[in-house]
Design a protein around this motif. Structure first.
Motif, mmCIF file in Angstrom:
data_model
loop_
_atom_site.group_PDB
_atom_site.id
_atom_site.type_symbol
_atom_site.label_atom_id
_atom_site.label_comp_id
_atom_site.label_asym_id
_atom_site.label_seq_id
_atom_site.Cartn_x
_atom_site.Cartn_y
_atom_site.Cartn_z
ATOM 1 N N SER A 1 5.059 -13.255 17.378
ATOM 2 C CA SER A 1 5.392 -11.919 16.897
ATOM 3 C C SER A 1 4.199 -11.006 17.147
ATOM 4 N N THR A 2 4.482 -9.748 17.455
ATOM 5 C CA THR A 2 3.399 -8.769 17.619
ATOM 6 C C THR A 2 3.013 -8.150 16.280
ATOM 7 N N GLY A 3 3.653 -8.600 15.181
ATOM 8 C CA GLY A 3 3.301 -8.111 13.847
ATOM 9 C C GLY A 3 4.070 -6.861 13.477
ATOM 10 N N GLY A 4 3.474 -6.051 12.611
ATOM 11 C CA GLY A 4 4.151 -4.852 12.129
ATOM 12 C C GLY A 4 5.091 -5.197 10.988
ATOM 13 N N GLY B 1 0.820 -1.194 0.000
ATOM 14 C CA GLY B 1 0.000 0.000 0.000
ATOM 15 C C GLY B 1 0.858 1.250 0.000
ATOM 16 N N VAL B 2 0.178 2.389 -0.111
ATOM 17 C CA VAL B 2 0.837 3.688 -0.126
ATOM 18 C C VAL B 2 -0.203 4.730 0.296
ATOM 19 N N CYS C 1 4.922 1.581 -3.542
ATOM 20 C CA CYS C 1 4.033 0.722 -2.749
ATOM 21 C C CYS C 1 4.896 -0.151 -1.845
ATOM 22 N N ILE C 2 4.657 -0.084 -0.561
ATOM 23 C CA ILE C 2 5.446 -0.866 0.390
ATOM 24 C C ILE C 2 4.547 -1.890 1.072
ATOM 25 N N TRP C 3 5.165 -2.922 1.641
ATOM 26 C CA TRP C 3 4.389 -3.967 2.316
ATOM 27 C C TRP C 3 3.578 -3.365 3.452
ATOM 28 N N ASN C 4 2.336 -3.771 3.548
ATOM 29 C CA ASN C 4 1.492 -3.363 4.669
ATOM 30 C C ASN C 4 2.005 -4.041 5.935
ATOM 31 N N PRO C 5 1.819 -3.422 7.103
ATOM 32 C CA PRO C 5 2.242 -4.075 8.346
ATOM 33 C C PRO C 5 1.516 -5.412 8.523
#
Length: 179
Positions: free
Chosen positions: A108-111, A70-71, A82-86
């Motif tokens: 993992s807490t994600g992100g 997304g961006v 466009c970069i990877w969404n968390p």
């Protein structure tokens, strides 16, 4: 239209015409848009919506970012923007493929973290379910052991038995029998 005009009329904002080529308002065309924008023929250049990109110019629409990327609105100047969404909790970010579930016994807490963390010794969690260290639970004990919630699996004392699993105590052997 010829004549003795001493000044020219400006094109509307966002429109223009090359010097010496403007003979009427219809000659005024929309100026090319900046990267991250598309051209709306009614209102001019507009920012691309979130998760879309454009190289600008006179394109009439924006292109969706690849799946999982997304961006921000108006910031999509190329597909590379466009970069990877968390990722969600229980996942890590693989830069090549996007969000992946943490393997079994990891959390993992994600992100945008690129790896998962091992559960404490003696604890585990199913694939993709490790959303925090607290999600790691004690592994079932072997027969002859009981589960102490503070320290994990412990051997049953002499003359006591257990089928293992998550039982919290051992059972005394019948009178006259021992282990």
């Amino acid at each position: 239209t010829g004549g003795t005009t001493t000044s020219c009329t400006s094109c509307y904002s966002g429109k223009g015409v090359e010097a010496g080529q403007g003979t009427s308002e219809e000659d005024c065309d929309w100026k090319p848009c900046l990267a991250g924008q598309y051209l709306d023929q009614q209102s001019g250049c507009q920012d691309c919506p979130a998760d879309q990109w454009s190289t600008g110019g006179t394109t009439s629409s924006c292109t969706l970012c690849p799946v999982g990327k997304g961006v921000e609105t108006g910031q999509g100047t190329s597909e590379e923007a466009c970069i990877w969404n968390p990722c969600q909790a229980g996942q890590y970010l693989d830069e090549g493929t996007g969000c992946q579930d943490c393997p079994a016994d990891q959390w993992s807490t994600g992100g945008t973290t690129s790896s998962c963390t091992l559960c404490p010794v003696g604890k585990g969690v199913e694939t993709g379910q490790g959303t925090s260290e607290e999600a790691c639970i004690w592994n079932p004990c072997q027969a002859g052991q009981y589960l102490d919630e503070g320290t994990g699996c412990q051997d049953c004392p002499a003359d006591q038995w257990s089928t293992g699993g998550t039982t919290s105590s051992c059972t005394l052997c019948p009178v006259g029998k021992g282990v």
